[in-house]
Enzyme design. Sequence first.
Site, PDB file in Angstrom:
ATOM      1  N   HIS A   9       0.786  -1.243   0.000  1.00  0.00           N
ATOM      2  CA  HIS A   9       0.000   0.000   0.000  1.00  0.00           C
ATOM      3  C   HIS A   9       0.818   1.294   0.000  1.00  0.00           C
ATOM      4  O   HIS A   9       0.299   2.337   0.410  1.00  0.00           O
ATOM      5  CB  HIS A   9      -0.939   0.032   1.224  1.00  0.00           C
ATOM      6  N   GLY A  46      -0.654  -2.324  -5.763  1.00  0.00           N
ATOM      7  CA  GLY A  46      -1.565  -3.447  -5.510  1.00  0.00           C
ATOM      8  C   GLY A  46      -2.957  -2.948  -5.165  1.00  0.00           C
ATOM      9  O   GLY A  46      -3.953  -3.553  -5.533  1.00  0.00           O
ATOM     10  N   HIS A  76     -11.138  -7.542  -5.284  1.00  0.00           N
ATOM     11  CA  HIS A  76     -11.401  -6.594  -4.201  1.00  0.00           C
ATOM     12  C   HIS A  76     -12.204  -5.402  -4.720  1.00  0.00           C
ATOM     13  O   HIS A  76     -11.744  -4.669  -5.601  1.00  0.00           O
ATOM     14  CB  HIS A  76     -10.047  -6.146  -3.647  1.00  0.00           C
ATOM     15  N   GLU A 120     -12.869  -9.610   0.115  1.00  0.00           N
ATOM     16  CA  GLU A 120     -13.730  -8.399   0.115  1.00  0.00           C
ATOM     17  C   GLU A 120     -14.092  -8.093  -1.340  1.00  0.00           C
ATOM     18  O   GLU A 120     -13.934  -6.973  -1.816  1.00  0.00           O
ATOM     19  CB  GLU A 120     -12.975  -7.223   0.750  1.00  0.00           C
ATOM     20  N   GLU A 133     -18.851  -3.570   1.429  1.00  0.00           N
ATOM     21  CA  GLU A 133     -18.112  -2.665   2.306  1.00  0.00           C
ATOM     22  C   GLU A 133     -18.559  -1.224   2.089  1.00  0.00           C
ATOM     23  O   GLU A 133     -18.800  -0.799   0.957  1.00  0.00           O
ATOM     24  CB  GLU A 133     -16.616  -2.824   1.985  1.00  0.00           C
ATOM     25  N   CYS A 168     -10.634   1.940   7.546  1.00  0.00           N
ATOM     26  CA  CYS A 168     -10.762   2.675   6.286  1.00  0.00           C
ATOM     27  C   CYS A 168     -12.116   3.358   6.153  1.00  0.00           C
ATOM     28  O   CYS A 168     -12.217   4.456   5.619  1.00  0.00           O
ATOM     29  CB  CYS A 168     -10.519   1.757   5.098  1.00  0.00           C
ATOM     30  N   CYS A 169     -13.182   2.695   6.642  1.00  0.00           N
ATOM     31  CA  CYS A 169     -14.519   3.188   6.309  1.00  0.00           C
ATOM     32  C   CYS A 169     -14.919   4.489   7.001  1.00  0.00           C
ATOM     33  O   CYS A 169     -15.418   5.410   6.336  1.00  0.00           O
ATOM     34  CB  CYS A 169     -15.561   2.107   6.547  1.00  0.00           C
TER      35      CYS A 169
END
Lengths: 643, 643
Positions: free
Chosen positions: B132, B183, B258, B310, B326, B406-407
Amino acid sequence: MEKVWESHVKITDRFWKKRLDIVKNQMIPYQWEALNDRLPDTEPSHAIENFRIAAGESEGEFYGMVFQDSDVAKWLEAVAFLLENEPDAKWETTADEVIDLLEKAQGADGYLNTYYTVKEPDQRWTNLRDHHELYCAGHLIEAAVAYYRATGKDKFLHIIIRYADYIEETFGPENHKRKGYPGHQEIELALVKLYEVTNNHKYLKLSEFFIEERGKRPHYFDLEKQARKEEKPYWFTGGYRYSQSHLPVREQETATGHAVRAVYMYSAMADLAAYTNDPSLKETCEKLWNNVTNKQMYLTAGIGSMEYGEAFSFDYDLPNDLSYTETCASIGLIFWAKRMLDLEAHHKYADVMERALYNGAISGMDLDGRTFFYVNPLEVVPKEVESRDEKKHVPPVRQKWYGCACCPPNLARLIASISHYIYTKREEEIFVHLYMSNENNMEVGGHQVEIKQKTNYPWDGEVTIKLSPEVDTSFTLALRIPGWATKADVKINGEIMDFQPIMKNGYARLSRTWKQGDTVELNLDMEIQRVRSHPSVRHSLGKVAIQRGPIVYCLEEVDHGKELHSIYLPKDADLKFEYEEDLLGGVVTLFGEAERVEGSVWKDALYSTSDQEVTPIQLKAIPYYAWCNREPGGMVVWINEKL
Amino acid sequence: MEKVWESHVKITDRFWKKRLDIVKNQMIPYQWEALNDRLPDTEPSHAIENFRIAAGESEGEFYGMVFQDSDVAKWLEAVAFLLENEPDAKWETTADEVIDLLEKAQGADGYLNTYYTVKEPDQRWTNLRDHHELYCAGHLIEAAVAYYRATGKDKFLHIIIRYADYIEETFGPENHKRKGYPGHQEIELALVKLYEVTNNHKYLKLSEFFIEERGKRPHYFDLEKQARKEEKPYWFTGGYRYSQSHLPVREQETATGHAVRAVYMYSAMADLAAYTNDPSLKETCEKLWNNVTNKQMYLTAGIGSMEYGEAFSFDYDLPNDLSYTETCASIGLIFWAKRMLDLEAHHKYADVMERALYNGAISGMDLDGRTFFYVNPLEVVPKEVESRDEKKHVPPVRQKWYGCACCPPNLARLIASISHYIYTKREEEIFVHLYMSNENNMEVGGHQVEIKQKTNYPWDGEVTIKLSPEVDTSFTLALRIPGWATKADVKINGEIMDFQPIMKNGYARLSRTWKQGDTVELNLDMEIQRVRSHPSVRHSLGKVAIQRGPIVYCLEEVDHGKELHSIYLPKDADLKFEYEEDLLGGVVTLFGEAERVEGSVWKDALYSTSDQEVTPIQLKAIPYYAWCNREPGGMVVWINEKL
């Protein structure tokens, strides 16, 4: 209660004789090759080799599951049942050679387990929770008892008595003995069998000890875990529910944890309730039976709705496409059902036993006995199995052999001993639980009675039972009237009789002095039935399943194309049946008009406010047990119902 | 196409202003506490501390996810949007302090990533697949651009330009540069934004490079894996589908892997298609859009039906109780939709954007912005979530904070920037995609036009738009007529007009010379609609969902008791609506007569041939986004339909 072994029943039944021949000609030879690692393209078993290494006949490491020995035991037990049915010099010789090998692998103290003997000789009995030592011992005991009963030869039995005596010296209530019990129940029911052939009460006592000790505090599995200095928490989030040791057995009211372990334990409890006349144990068995069969059992008599822990989940949680419904669990349910019947004949036990036999158990093998399901779901969408992680335990086709190969030899021994499930004999009563053609001699009231049962079951509900006592004999012939039979006729020597007044617990009790040549005709109405689930079963609400007699039906992709879920069976649709000799080894299929929701009219839309459109289709349902014997593809038991 | 930032829209909307205030008064302060590890009972974030350590202001180890930096970036971006909406000295000061910290944490070469700087300083760019680095860079770029646009201050922007320049010197088509790409896509769309504020084409080129390089063979992730001497196979069974790098982007026709990565990438592709006028990239975007929204999207605009990865699964595979859906994926879908609208105004994009906004995105937070869902299923049975392993990713109540957080900050930045999604402005066209009260000044045809939108949306379909150009100005006001609106009226200055002849792609194109005080009234008929799924959607066949306007409804246990699955909505049942001021912050609820299949009459039976019995019940449906704000319990969107 007098426990009776039905060892002289000769199966002449079309449906079952074919399967007995498959066990003899296919399963036993194939599994023998597997146990000896002679199969290409399958995971090696190493089970015989482990015994050779333990016997000092070969060098090498132990390989396989900690319970690898049990595959040999189950195979030996299947061979014993085969020899009980008919002589077979080849397999008897082979079995005797295996028994010789077991003798050599046995320790001087009687201990007989290849994992510990070869791999961890100093660690015996240190991990009863996970390591299946007592489980393997149980299977060896069952095999030895069966072999003794089938052949009269007692070498295997004496090997196993030495082992059982050693175990009895190790475990028990006395201060110097260990207070442990197996993580995977099995030895409990095996010890009852050992008691039955030896009449030695100490085996019954040991079985009772294992059952009574279970779930006591401080928890034995915690103590041995501390002794092992093991730190990590137990993997199963439900804790010792996994092995039904979360509570003392009498406090257990709901089936929980690993389904096979559960039903093996309940089987032993039913045995013990019978032999010890313990009403509280019987009551516990009944409570658990009602929970399993009224709350946690699939229509196919599959049990264990979760892959996680191969376990029961909770009441009414029966997803059709995510179930575990292990073949072994349905087999264990049959074991338990027969013991409940021996304890108290009630059609509810026999109904479930029959349901498991004709559906969730034999679905575990293909029609040739060459490939096997470990998991028996009621709905399979192959693309989902391919793509979705939570369905990876549901292979859409049967496999040749499994690394954990419990199910195929379990099926072999169940089928080979099918004759044990037909009758229960009490002093002057013969209960007929299952209908299948067979010939049989029983001693009733001191006299030999020849019984010939003839039927084309499960395709036809007509059963003829011919009784030939050596002299006129008074006894009760109690015929099970299955729960599914909305109508039944009974005739004695051609004369119809009103059996309602003599019904008890679902059995028509025909009591009279039976004479040579007396003939009883039973005619069970096998109408095509639509079955619904209790509304709390979320995944089957709004759906129907079809059954006829003991057979549960399913739809297959090969007959209907993809997307079986889009099929609706109108409530008033007329369903017919037909016997198809050339299909799936000869089966009754069901057919009729149904509807399919039409996808093509939707074009690109994923959601729409317009009504669904349907097109008429021809429905063809086949027996569930026979699915996946043609083109691989989807399958569904529960069909949408159009009201 | 001229890309326009709608930075001067003032939200006066009742529905959204309340949420903007929640972002300001609750989410930004709370998340600031979280980033600084000052919250009790939640997993520590360490995100600010990581920057302090990298800056040499603190000592310690890096802690958290490899993408922990992005939480700070998303928070900064949310603060930027907040400052764009209204001045706030406190948060501006705090943000400036964080920016000072970032500057100190930045390497002399421009590099800015705390994981590598603190933990593995020699391993930069060695694992683009999993680590990341470029993803975090992307979020920092987005934050810097937003902060510059909101405040005019360029310190953060220049920090980020140094970093972006360093990245641009590292990656690219030139021989001496690395051929890698992230990625987890994100930097691609961020670089477009950096291009928009700097007008420096090299950022656009770099974004293009990352997109074009993706999926080429030999595969970059294989090469870097070899360089790392990594042996183990890639964990995702679908391989590089996980990161949409299994194929070059133009060969991708189906959304896979994803879901968040996918929609972030598609967003960048839409941007690039616009800026580079590349028809094949536009076509790929359209193909993927159609696949996602016509085959793989839940009614709530949730995407990603599998917990494993996910990820997207396959066409029409949309289980309601096992979905991942998500919050970030619905947010990403909104990002993508807006870019597709900017590329070509079509109501299909706006319909989905609106569906995601009012349903699958804001369902991710409670009404106070204090607790959050990561996963937004369409059916929850709490007992199943508790018991079944494959449902452990579906918590039945929102959580305060997540280890992988993250959300919540993604929701904060989406809501804070809600004004960016209402309009697209082209040369002499203003497209109105969303209806919400706001005031706004746009330059059209060289003149300032004040636009005031007033509505009680989403509870009411009446919208008034008042236009006040500084001088009479000719332009097109293109009003979206949502797909759900079966009937719509348009009035200009009180006079009804037939807009059908001027409809294009679902927009009523009102072209005229607009004068001071011109008023457009749009009246969208918000009838209560029953929606069905394409019949290939196995899990929703035979069921209906209810929606009204953009709002999808659900049933909750608190209103109906347990076992929501047993409720049937008759096809002809009359449904009514009511605005309930005191419920759930003020919502329109739907109610009417329905039926429930009765379980009590079944007693102990699990299966039966008798008909189901029903009892009448009162149905009460609430907006899906507002579920789980009262008593915790079950919830269902798709209700059985009785035909």
